[in-house]
Design an enzyme around this catalytic site. Structure first.
Site, PDB file in Angstrom:
ATOM      1  N   CYS A 161       0.540  -1.527   0.282  1.00  0.00           N
ATOM      2  CA  CYS A 161       0.284  -0.133   0.139  1.00  0.00           C
ATOM      3  C   CYS A 161       0.480   1.116   0.118  1.00  0.00           C
ATOM      4  O   CYS A 161       0.454   1.995  -0.443  1.00  0.00           O
ATOM      5  CB  CYS A 161      -0.952  -0.182   1.200  1.00  0.00           C
ATOM      6  SG  CYS A 161      -0.226  -0.404   2.358  1.00  0.00           S
TER       7      CYS A 161
HETATM    8  N1  LIG Z   1      -4.291  -4.000   5.579  1.00  0.00           N
HETATM    9  C1  LIG Z   1      -3.940  -3.314   4.336  1.00  0.00           C
HETATM   10  O1  LIG Z   1      -3.840  -2.215   3.834  1.00  0.00           O
HETATM   11  C2  LIG Z   1      -2.794  -4.479   2.929  1.00  0.00           C
HETATM   12  C3  LIG Z   1      -2.349  -5.582   3.234  1.00  0.00           C
HETATM   13  N2  LIG Z   1      -1.767  -6.252   1.896  1.00  0.00           N
HETATM   14  C4  LIG Z   1      -1.614  -7.397   2.503  1.00  0.00           C
HETATM   15  O2  LIG Z   1      -2.290  -8.172   2.184  1.00  0.00           O
HETATM   16  C5  LIG Z   1      -2.570  -9.524   2.518  1.00  0.00           C
HETATM   17  C6  LIG Z   1      -3.640  -9.581   3.345  1.00  0.00           C
HETATM   18  O3  LIG Z   1      -3.567  -8.697   4.474  1.00  0.00           O
HETATM   19  P1  LIG Z   1      -4.879  -8.146   5.691  1.00  0.00           P
HETATM   20  O4  LIG Z   1      -6.460  -8.442   4.711  1.00  0.00           O
HETATM   21  O5  LIG Z   1      -4.668  -6.635   5.554  1.00  0.00           O
HETATM   22  O6  LIG Z   1      -4.713  -9.303   6.395  1.00  0.00           O
HETATM   23  P2  LIG Z   1      -4.994  -9.903   8.297  1.00  0.00           P
HETATM   24  O7  LIG Z   1      -4.218  -9.832   9.218  1.00  0.00           O
HETATM   25  O8  LIG Z   1      -6.513  -8.344   7.704  1.00  0.00           O
HETATM   26  O9  LIG Z   1      -5.993 -11.479   7.202  1.00  0.00           O
HETATM   27  C7  LIG Z   1      -4.842 -12.226   7.065  1.00  0.00           C
HETATM   28  C8  LIG Z   1      -6.186 -13.284   6.458  1.00  0.00           C
HETATM   29  O10 LIG Z   1      -5.119 -14.515   6.250  1.00  0.00           O
HETATM   30  C9  LIG Z   1      -5.521 -15.593   7.093  1.00  0.00           C
HETATM   31  N3  LIG Z   1      -4.211 -16.476   7.465  1.00  0.00           N
HETATM   32  C10 LIG Z   1      -3.601 -15.398   8.879  1.00  0.00           C
HETATM   33  N4  LIG Z   1      -2.040 -16.198   8.963  1.00  0.00           N
HETATM   34  C11 LIG Z   1      -2.651 -17.172   8.323  1.00  0.00           C
HETATM   35  C12 LIG Z   1      -1.276 -18.222   7.913  1.00  0.00           C
HETATM   36  N5  LIG Z   1      -0.574 -18.033   8.411  1.00  0.00           N
HETATM   37  N6  LIG Z   1      -1.946 -19.318   7.569  1.00  0.00           N
HETATM   38  C13 LIG Z   1      -3.161 -19.446   6.319  1.00  0.00           C
HETATM   39  N7  LIG Z   1      -3.777 -18.057   6.287  1.00  0.00           N
HETATM   40  C14 LIG Z   1      -3.626 -17.019   6.913  1.00  0.00           C
HETATM   41  C15 LIG Z   1      -6.582 -14.875   8.143  1.00  0.00           C
HETATM   42  O11 LIG Z   1      -7.937 -16.157   8.384  1.00  0.00           O
HETATM   43  P3  LIG Z   1      -7.699 -17.158   9.339  1.00  0.00           P
HETATM   44  O12 LIG Z   1      -6.972 -16.571  10.239  1.00  0.00           O
HETATM   45  O13 LIG Z   1      -9.366 -17.117   9.611  1.00  0.00           O
HETATM   46  O14 LIG Z   1      -7.417 -18.152   8.001  1.00  0.00           O
HETATM   47  C16 LIG Z   1      -7.191 -13.643   7.466  1.00  0.00           C
HETATM   48  O15 LIG Z   1      -8.410 -14.161   6.417  1.00  0.00           O
HETATM   49  C17 LIG Z   1      -0.976  -9.649   3.964  1.00  0.00           C
HETATM   50  O16 LIG Z   1      -0.261  -9.970   3.140  1.00  0.00           O
HETATM   51  C18 LIG Z   1      -0.657  -7.715   4.267  1.00  0.00           C
HETATM   52  O17 LIG Z   1       0.192  -7.550   3.614  1.00  0.00           O
HETATM   53  C19 LIG Z   1      -1.212  -5.664   1.089  1.00  0.00           C
HETATM   54  C20 LIG Z   1      -1.780  -3.632   0.461  1.00  0.00           C
HETATM   55  C21 LIG Z   1      -2.431  -3.285   1.908  1.00  0.00           C
HETATM   56  C1  LIG Z   2      -0.202   0.676   9.063  1.00  0.00           C
HETATM   57  C2  LIG Z   2       0.945  -1.128   8.979  1.00  0.00           C
HETATM   58  O1  LIG Z   2       0.903  -1.322   9.814  1.00  0.00           O
HETATM   59  N1  LIG Z   2       1.318  -1.306   7.601  1.00  0.00           N
HETATM   60  C3  LIG Z   2       1.946  -1.696   6.922  1.00  0.00           C
HETATM   61  C4  LIG Z   2       2.211  -2.008   5.646  1.00  0.00           C
HETATM   62  C5  LIG Z   2       0.354  -2.845   4.790  1.00  0.00           C
HETATM   63  C6  LIG Z   2       0.739  -3.341   3.385  1.00  0.00           C
HETATM   64  O2  LIG Z   2       0.117  -3.045   2.742  1.00  0.00           O
HETATM   65  O3  LIG Z   2       1.937  -4.253   3.475  1.00  0.00           O
HETATM   66  P1  LIG Z   2       2.280  -5.105   2.778  1.00  0.00           P
HETATM   67  O4  LIG Z   2       1.356  -5.332   1.843  1.00  0.00           O
HETATM   68  O5  LIG Z   2       3.458  -4.771   2.541  1.00  0.00           O
HETATM   69  O6  LIG Z   2       1.727  -6.324   3.759  1.00  0.00           O
HETATM   70  C7  LIG Z   2       3.315  -1.809   7.391  1.00  0.00           C
HETATM   71  O7  LIG Z   2       3.861  -0.901   8.163  1.00  0.00           O
HETATM   72  O8  LIG Z   2       4.163  -2.825   7.595  1.00  0.00           O
END
Ligand SMILES: NC(=O)C1=CN([C@@H]2O[C@H](COP(=O)(O)OP(=O)(O)OC[C@H]3O[C@@H](n4cnc5c(N)ncnc54)[C@H](OP(=O)(O)O)[C@@H]3O)[C@@H](O)[C@H]2O)C=CC1
Ligand SMILES: CC(=O)N[C@@H](CCC(=O)OP(=O)(O)O)C(=O)O
Length: 349
Positions: A161
Site C-alpha cells: 500500500c
Molecule cells: N491491510 C492493508 O492495507 C494491506 C494489506 N496487504 C497485504 O495483504 C495481505 C492480507 O492483508 P490483510 O487482509 O490486511 O490481513 P489480515 O490479517 O486482516 O488477514 C489475513 C488473512 O489471512 C489468514 N491467515 C493469517 N495467517 C495465516 C496463515 N499463517 N496461514 C493461512 N492463513 C492465514 C487470516 O484468516 P484465518 O486466520 O481465519 O485463516 C485472514 O483471513 C497481507 O499480505 C498484507 O500484507 C497489502 C496491501 C495493503
Molecule cells: C499500518 C501498517 O502497519 N502498515 C503495514 C503495511 C501494510 C501493507 O500493505 O503492506 P504489505 O502488503 O507489504 O504488508 C506495515 O507498516 O507493515
C-alpha cells in the site's frame, strides 16, 4: 451487483476473513462478470460469510461459507484466485496452487513475489523462499507503470500500500529525469490502522491508537527497498506513521528539482492523461476523497525557495492499495475493461 446467470469468471479468495478479503468481497459485488465460488478461513471455517461479516446480509453471499483451504478444490474450481494471506504464509500456497493448475490466474496480495529477485526478498524478509522458480511467471501489479507485463503473466504480485502511493506519486518525475540526485528523496507517509491487518495486539487496541499518532520503523521499513527497486533508486528516505483512522494513506514526497511548478504539473498531467484511476488535483487531497475507491489522488507543487518538488498522494490502503488494485489486475489478465466494477466513488463523509 453480481450476475450469477452468465459465464462468469470463477473466483476464490484465500484468507478471506481479513481486511483486504472483506474489502475484496465488497468490491466484487459491483463486478458484473465475477462469481465468488469459495472463500477460506481457518478461524471461521464452517461459518456463513454473512455471520462473520453481517454487512453482507441479503447480498449474493448469503449461501457462501468460509471453508478450509484445499488446494485441489480451489485450483480446479477457480479461474482466478486472490491470495490475501500475510507475507511468508503466501508463497507455499501460491506454489501449491500453481503446481495443481499451472494455468490458474493468481493475484497475491503479500510481498512474497514483489521483488525482481529471490535474493532481495530473502534479504528483506529474512526467510528462505521456496518458490523461486515462479519469479519468471510473475508481474509486479501496478498497472499504471507495468500494464504490458501484467497482460503477459498468470501470477500477479499486488504492490504494497505505501509503495502504491509513493511510486505513483514519484514515477512521472523519475522517468522524466526531473529529480536532482544531490538531495535525498523523502517520503513521509501516514496510514490508517487497517494497514496493519485484522489482528489483535496491544499496539492496535483502541486506547493505544485513538487521539494520538506515531512514526514507526524509522530505521528501516520493508517497503523502502520495494519502492527503491520499482523506481530504480539507490535509496529513499521513507518514514511511515500510524494515524487514528480506519482507512487511507497520505504520502508527502519531497525531491530536489530545477523544474518549475508549472512544468512539473504539465509533465504529470501529460504522463497520467489516459489513467482513469489517477486524479490530478488542484488542491491537496484528503484520504476521505478516495476511501472505498480505487482512485489515487495526486497534488503536485513546488517550494521554489528550497527548490523542492512536493507531491501529495492519497489512496485507500485497502482500495487502490490492495483489493481495488487486485481487481484492476484481474480485469487486465482476464481481458475485461480495466475499470470494470471499479467505478465506485467515495462516501466522503
Ligand atoms: N491491510 C492493508 O492495507 C494491506 C494489506 N496487504 C497485504 O495483504 C495481505 C492480507 O492483508 P490483510 O487482509 O490486511 O490481513 P489480515 O490479517 O486482516 O488477514 C489475513 C488473512 O489471512 C489468514 N491467515 C493469517 N495467517 C495465516 C496463515 N499463517 N496461514 C493461512 N492463513 C492465514 C487470516 O484468516 P484465518 O486466520 O481465519 O485463516 C485472514 O483471513 C497481507 O499480505 C498484507 O500484507 C497489502 C496491501 C495493503
Ligand atoms: C499500518 C501498517 O502497519 N502498515 C503495514 C503495511 C501494510 C501493507 O500493505 O503492506 P504489505 O502488503 O507489504 O504488508 C506495515 O507498516 O507493515
Amino acid at each position: 451487483m453480481q450476475d450469477t446467470s452468465g459465464p462468469n469468471v470463477k473466483v476464490s479468495i484465500i484468507g478471506g476473513s481479513g481486511y483486504t478479503g472483506a474489502e475484496l468481497l465488497r468490491l466484487l459485488l459491483f463486478h458484473p462478470l465475477v462469481e465468488v465460488v469459495s472463500v477460506t478461513s481457518r478461524q471461521f471455517e464452517g461459518q456463513k460469510v454473512t455471520e462473520v461479516f453481517p454487512h453482507f446480509s441479503k447480498s449474493p453471499y448469503e449461501d457462501l461459507i468460509f471453508e478450509n483451504y484445499y488446494p485441489d478444490k480451489v485450483a480446479q474450481n477457480s479461474d482466478v484466485v486472490f491470495c490475501c494471506l500475510p507475507h511468508k504464509a503466501a508463497f507455499p500456497i501460491v506454489k501449491e496452487l500453481n503446481e495443481v493448475n499451472p494455468k490458474l490466474k493468481i493475484i497475491d496480495f503479500s510481498a512474497d513475489f514483489r521483488f525482481k529477485s529471490v535474493t532481495k526478498y530473502e534479504e528483506v524478509y529474512g526467510v528462505k523462499h521456496t518458490a523461486k522458480e515462479l519469479f519468471e511467471k510473475v508481474a509486479y501489479g501496478l498497472p499504471e507503470i507495468n500494464r504490458e507485463e501484467i497482460k503477459k503473466k498468470n501470477i500477479i504480485a499486488n504492490p504494497g500500500c505505501y509503495p502504491t502511493s509513493i511510486i505513483l506519486g514519484l514515477y512521472p518525475a523519475k522517468v522524466n529525469n526531473l529529480i536532482d540526485p544531490s538531495f535525498p528523496i523523502i517520503a513521509d507517509s501516514k496510514s490508517g490502522v487497517t494497514g496493519a491487518g485484522r489482528k489483535s495486539s496491544l499496539a492496535f487496541t483502541y486506547c493505544e491508537i485513538n487521539e494520538s499518532f506515531k512514526a514507526y520503523s524509522i530505521e528501516g521499513h520493508r517497503h523502502a527497498p520495494e519502492i527503491a527497486e520499482k523506481l530504480d533508486l539507490t535509496s529513499i528516505r521513507f518514514t511511515p506513521h500510524l494515524v487514528p483512522m480506519n482507512r487511507g494513506i497520505l504520502s508527502t514526497i519531497y525531491f530536489k528539482t530545477n523544474v518549475t511548478k508549472e512544468e512539473l504539473r504539465r509533465i504529470y498531467k501529460e504522463f497520467y492523461k489516459n489513467e482513469y484511476f489517477i486524479r490530478l488535483k488542484n488542491n491537496p487531497p484528503k484520504t476521505s476523497d478516495v476511501a472505498g475507491t480505487n482512485f489515487c489522488d495526486i497534488y503536485v507543487t513546488k517550494d521554489e525557495e528550497n527548490n523542492l518538488g512536493i507531491v501529495i498522494s492519497v489512496i485507500d490502503n485497502i482500495g487502490k492499495g490492495a483489493s481495488g488494485q487486485a481487481i484492476q489486475n484481474m480485469n487486465i489478465i482476464c481481458g475485461f475493461p480495466e475499470g470494470m466494477g471499479l467505478t465506485v466513488f467515495s462516501q466522503w463523509i
